[in-house]
Design an enzyme around this catalytic site. Structure first.
Site, PDB file in Angstrom:
ATOM      1  N   HIS A 172       0.855  -1.196   0.000  1.00 52.78           N
ATOM      2  CA  HIS A 172       0.000   0.000   0.000  1.00 52.78           C
ATOM      3  C   HIS A 172       0.882   1.234   0.000  1.00 52.78           C
ATOM      4  CE1 HIS A 172      -3.149   2.840   1.090  1.00 52.78           C
ATOM      5  NE2 HIS A 172      -3.984   1.910   0.685  1.00 52.78           N
TER       6      HIS A 172
ATOM      7  N   ASP B 193      -8.001  -5.054  -0.426  1.00 51.70           N
ATOM      8  CA  ASP B 193      -8.469  -5.897  -1.538  1.00 51.70           C
ATOM      9  C   ASP B 193      -8.149  -7.376  -1.349  1.00 51.70           C
ATOM     10  OD1 ASP B 193      -7.550  -3.103  -3.378  1.00 51.70           O
ATOM     11  OD2 ASP B 193      -9.593  -3.888  -3.295  1.00 51.70           O
TER      12      ASP B 193
HETATM   13  C1  SDX Z   1      -6.038   0.271  -3.126  1.00 53.55           C
HETATM   14  O1  SDX Z   1      -4.172   4.648  -2.036  1.00 53.55           O
HETATM   15  C2  SDX Z   1      -5.180   4.087  -1.499  1.00 53.55           C
HETATM   16  O2  SDX Z   1      -5.657   4.521  -0.429  1.00 53.55           O
HETATM   17  C3  SDX Z   1      -5.758   2.935  -2.273  1.00 53.55           C
HETATM   18  C4  SDX Z   1      -6.821   2.100  -1.567  1.00 53.55           C
HETATM   19  C5  SDX Z   1      -8.104   2.892  -1.344  1.00 53.55           C
HETATM   20  O3  SDX Z   1      -8.828   2.532  -0.418  1.00 53.55           O
HETATM   21  O4  SDX Z   1      -8.394   3.799  -2.179  1.00 53.55           O
HETATM   22  O5  SDX Z   1      -6.309   1.642  -0.334  1.00 53.55           O
HETATM   23  C6  SDX Z   1      -7.208   0.897  -2.429  1.00 53.55           C
HETATM   24  O6  SDX Z   1      -5.738   0.641  -4.245  1.00 53.55           O
HETATM   25  C7  SDX Z   1      -5.243  -0.754  -2.382  1.00 53.55           C
HETATM   26  C8  SDX Z   1      -4.018  -1.268  -3.215  1.00 53.55           C
HETATM   27  C9  SDX Z   1      -4.504  -2.338  -4.180  1.00 53.55           C
HETATM   28  N1  SDX Z   1      -3.414  -2.731  -5.113  1.00 53.55           N
HETATM   29  C10 SDX Z   1      -2.808  -3.911  -5.020  1.00 53.55           C
HETATM   30  O7  SDX Z   1      -3.036  -4.755  -4.167  1.00 53.55           O
HETATM   31  C11 SDX Z   1      -1.808  -4.173  -6.150  1.00 53.55           C
HETATM   32  C12 SDX Z   1      -0.511  -4.766  -5.562  1.00 53.55           C
HETATM   33  N2  SDX Z   1       0.155  -3.726  -4.812  1.00 53.55           N
HETATM   34  C13 SDX Z   1       1.154  -2.934  -5.469  1.00 53.55           C
HETATM   35  O8  SDX Z   1       1.083  -2.801  -6.819  1.00 53.55           O
HETATM   36  C14 SDX Z   1       1.678  -1.748  -4.664  1.00 53.55           C
HETATM   37  O9  SDX Z   1       1.914  -2.208  -3.410  1.00 53.55           O
HETATM   38  C15 SDX Z   1       0.824  -0.492  -4.626  1.00 53.55           C
HETATM   39  C16 SDX Z   1       0.460  -0.018  -5.989  1.00 53.55           C
HETATM   40  C17 SDX Z   1      -0.413  -0.725  -3.836  1.00 53.55           C
HETATM   41  C18 SDX Z   1       1.654   0.585  -3.940  1.00 53.55           C
HETATM   42  O10 SDX Z   1       2.740   0.823  -4.745  1.00 53.55           O
HETATM   43  P1  SDX Z   1       3.834   1.938  -4.359  1.00 53.55           P
HETATM   44  O11 SDX Z   1       3.483   2.652  -3.116  1.00 53.55           O
HETATM   45  O12 SDX Z   1       4.089   2.751  -5.579  1.00 53.55           O
HETATM   46  O13 SDX Z   1       5.059   1.069  -3.970  1.00 53.55           O
HETATM   47  P2  SDX Z   1       6.167   0.580  -5.002  1.00 53.55           P
HETATM   48  O14 SDX Z   1       5.504   0.058  -6.237  1.00 53.55           O
HETATM   49  O15 SDX Z   1       7.197   1.654  -5.121  1.00 53.55           O
HETATM   50  O16 SDX Z   1       6.788  -0.697  -4.219  1.00 53.55           O
HETATM   51  C19 SDX Z   1       7.839  -0.543  -3.274  1.00 53.55           C
HETATM   52  C20 SDX Z   1       8.606  -1.877  -3.345  1.00 53.55           C
HETATM   53  C21 SDX Z   1       9.058  -2.214  -4.776  1.00 53.55           C
HETATM   54  O17 SDX Z   1      10.170  -3.067  -4.648  1.00 53.55           O
HETATM   55  P3  SDX Z   1      11.688  -2.397  -4.783  1.00 53.55           P
HETATM   56  O18 SDX Z   1      11.726  -1.649  -6.099  1.00 53.55           O
HETATM   57  O19 SDX Z   1      11.828  -1.483  -3.567  1.00 53.55           O
HETATM   58  O20 SDX Z   1      12.615  -3.581  -4.735  1.00 53.55           O
HETATM   59  O21 SDX Z   1       7.738  -2.953  -2.956  1.00 53.55           O
HETATM   60  C22 SDX Z   1       7.558  -3.825  -4.061  1.00 53.55           C
HETATM   61  C23 SDX Z   1       7.931  -3.060  -5.301  1.00 53.55           C
HETATM   62  O22 SDX Z   1       8.354  -3.943  -6.330  1.00 53.55           O
HETATM   63  N3  SDX Z   1       6.131  -4.193  -4.075  1.00 53.55           N
HETATM   64  C24 SDX Z   1       5.657  -5.419  -4.317  1.00 53.55           C
HETATM   65  C25 SDX Z   1       4.262  -5.316  -4.165  1.00 53.55           C
HETATM   66  N4  SDX Z   1       3.935  -4.058  -3.846  1.00 53.55           N
HETATM   67  C26 SDX Z   1       5.099  -3.370  -3.803  1.00 53.55           C
HETATM   68  N5  SDX Z   1       6.270  -6.572  -4.668  1.00 53.55           N
HETATM   69  C27 SDX Z   1       5.473  -7.650  -4.843  1.00 53.55           C
HETATM   70  N6  SDX Z   1       4.118  -7.634  -4.695  1.00 53.55           N
HETATM   71  C28 SDX Z   1       3.486  -6.482  -4.369  1.00 53.55           C
HETATM   72  N7  SDX Z   1       2.152  -6.455  -4.230  1.00 53.55           N
END
Ligand code: SDX
Length: 428
Positions: free
Chosen positions: A307, A364
């Site tokens: 998140h 989710d």
């Molecule tokens: C919602 O914002 C809100 O409030 C949203 C929400 C709402 O109520 O409106 O809460 C609803 O959208 C919840 C999120 C639903 N999405 C997912 O479940 C999709 C999977 N999650 C990710 O794609 C990710 O965690 C996000 C999009 C939710 C957040 O992404 P960020 O904050 O941009 O973080 P990032 O992509 O920069 O990740 C940081 C690190 C990275 O690794 P490094 O480059 O540091 O090595 O964490 C890793 C990412 O690769 N990472 C994951 C991951 N999420 C982040 N690796 C594997 N699986 C994941 N799910």
């Protein structure tokens, strides 16, 4: 703490006022930055460190896993309130009295009929159309059938637009689902409560009387409350920025629905179920999918994990996880998917990759398991998210307009070609 921030650029130093919120959050007010520094701006892809507004609607603390709507904790609201009460509190600022709630519901019911010509738009979509695309189109189409734009300076105008969309949106949601199921499009009954009527419109079969299952109703109430607002998330920011150009409420909501559709945002609840199904088909090999999620060369992510703000447990995920167990037990459903989800969660919570990056289950991760137990098709999961988020979007749009906020128009840093002479086609 000083009430200003100092910035040094080369020989020059600049001071900017600090803004402090009621929960002691602090921001640097950089409204005068570009003028004071003769053109210097900030840049922050994804706005990870940038506030877009001051808001009194929702407070969340990602480090502590706190979420409150209008100061009320999400735990108390999920336990003690119903969805319409929470919608009222988000939109108007206070939990309603009995009379206010009855009037709100009565006015919503009086505005819940949708122009029958909207059915022609529903019929124009192929059965294969994704429900989020249909819902976004129908919501925008509402403008055509309700052309009077909202005069935000008129409390009555604003109220009428709010009860209109609160009445019509659930009908559009039900019609979107039933179109894909080949079922007649209906209106439910004015004698029912708000959530009960949503269930009747969605699930009623043409050849039998519909019985409200209170387990499902309570679970749906809770899920809608948990999704109702979440400060400046991607889709809410979209609703705000669309509305900042003075685009109408329905048009702004349609933009928000499109933003929510993305699998990184609201579309994640559908992606979680598809992922869990794939793991089940793959013999329940959670370790393989954990490895994929950690493999930088693999685009696969553990959907429902991580998140932007919560670097601790998403408090909503905790509540939904308990509700998933309750609903499945009460409905007598053994869903192997739930066991796979729990295994995945346990593995991730003990895996350094996820622990170091503070990746926990989000809203989710478990919600789709409950929607599925309710008989909601997986393609409709994100539509259910939009149904819950509607009052939050309305509240945020209303706050932005009543604050007369300027049109949203970020700056950029240009990294393209410098000035160069035109080349005729013969010389290219
Ligand atoms: C919602 O914002 C809100 O409030 C949203 C929400 C709402 O109520 O409106 O809460 C609803 O959208 C919840 C999120 C639903 N999405 C997912 O479940 C999709 C999977 N999650 C990710 O794609 C990710 O965690 C996000 C999009 C939710 C957040 O992404 P960020 O904050 O941009 O973080 P990032 O992509 O920069 O990740 C940081 C690190 C990275 O690794 P490094 O480059 O540091 O090595 O964490 C890793 C990412 O690769 N990472 C994951 C991951 N999420 C982040 N690796 C594997 N699986 C994941 N799910």
């Amino acid at each position: 703490m000083s009430d200003t921030a100092r910035l040094q650029i080369g020989e020059n130093s600049y001071e900017f006022p600090l803004v402090k919120g009621t929960e002691n959050e602090v921001a640097i007010n950089i409204k005068t930055l570009r003028t004071a520094t003769n053109g210097v701006i900030t840049i922050d892809p994804g706005y990870k460190n940038t506030g877009s507004c001051e808001s009194a609607i929702t407070f969340l603390d990602g480090e502590k896993g706190i979420l409150r709507y209008r100061g009320y904790s999400i735990e108390e609201l999920a336990e003690k309130a119903d969805f319409l009460e929470v919608a009222f509190a988000l939109i108007f600022g206070e939990l309603p009295t009995k009379e206010q709630l009855e009037k709100f519901h009565k006015d919503i019911k009086s505005n819940s009929v949708v122009d029958d010509d909207i059915k022609k738009i529903v019929d124009a979509f192929p059965k294969s159309a994704h429900p989020m695309g249909i819902l976004s189109s129908l919501t925008s189409a509402l403008t055509a059938f309700n052309p009077s734009s909202v005069n935000v300076d008129s409390e009555e105008d604003m109220y009428n637009a709010i009860v209109k969309i609160m009445g019509k949106f659930p009908v559009l949601v039900a019609w979107t689902m039933r179109k894909k199921q080949g079922l007649p499009l209906n209106y439910g009954s004015k004698s029912l409560g708000y959530v009960e009527n949503i269930m009747k419109m969605m699930f009623e079969q043409p050849n039998e009387d519909y019985e409200i299952d209170t387990v499902v109703k309570d679970a749906l109430d809770k899920l809608l409350i948990l999704h109702a607002d979440h400060e400046q998330n991607c889709s809410t920011s979209t609703v705000r920025i669309a509305g900042s150009s003075h685009a109408g409420l329905f048009a702004s909501l349609s933009a928000g629905i499109s933003a929510l559709w993305g699998p990184l945002h609201g579309g994640a609840n559908q992606a979680v179920l598809e992922m869990l199904e794939a793991i089940k088909e793959d013999g329940g090999d959670t370790k393989k999918y954990m490895a994929k999620a950690k493999d930088k060369n693999d685009p696969f992510r553990l959907m429902g994990f991580g998140h932007r703000v919560y670097k601790n447990f998403d408090p909503r995920a905790k509540i939904i996880k308990v509700a998933a167990d309750e609903v499945l037990n009460n409905l007598g459903i053994q869903d192997p998917i739930l066991a796979i989800a729990k295994d995945l969660e346990q593995e991730a919570l003990n895996d350094p990759y996820f622990v170091e990056r503070k990746l926990y289950p989000n809203v989710d991760f478990y919600s789709g398991i409950i929607y599925r137990a309710m008989g909601i098709p997986v393609e409709m999961f994100t539509v259910m998210f939009a149904l819950g988020r509607l009052p939050g979007w309305i509240a945020q749009w209303k706050e932005m307009r009543l604050n007369h906020e300027p049109i949203g128009r970020p700056r950029q840093i240009y990294i393209g070609e410098n000035l160069r002479p035109f080349k005729s086609i013969e010389n290219r």
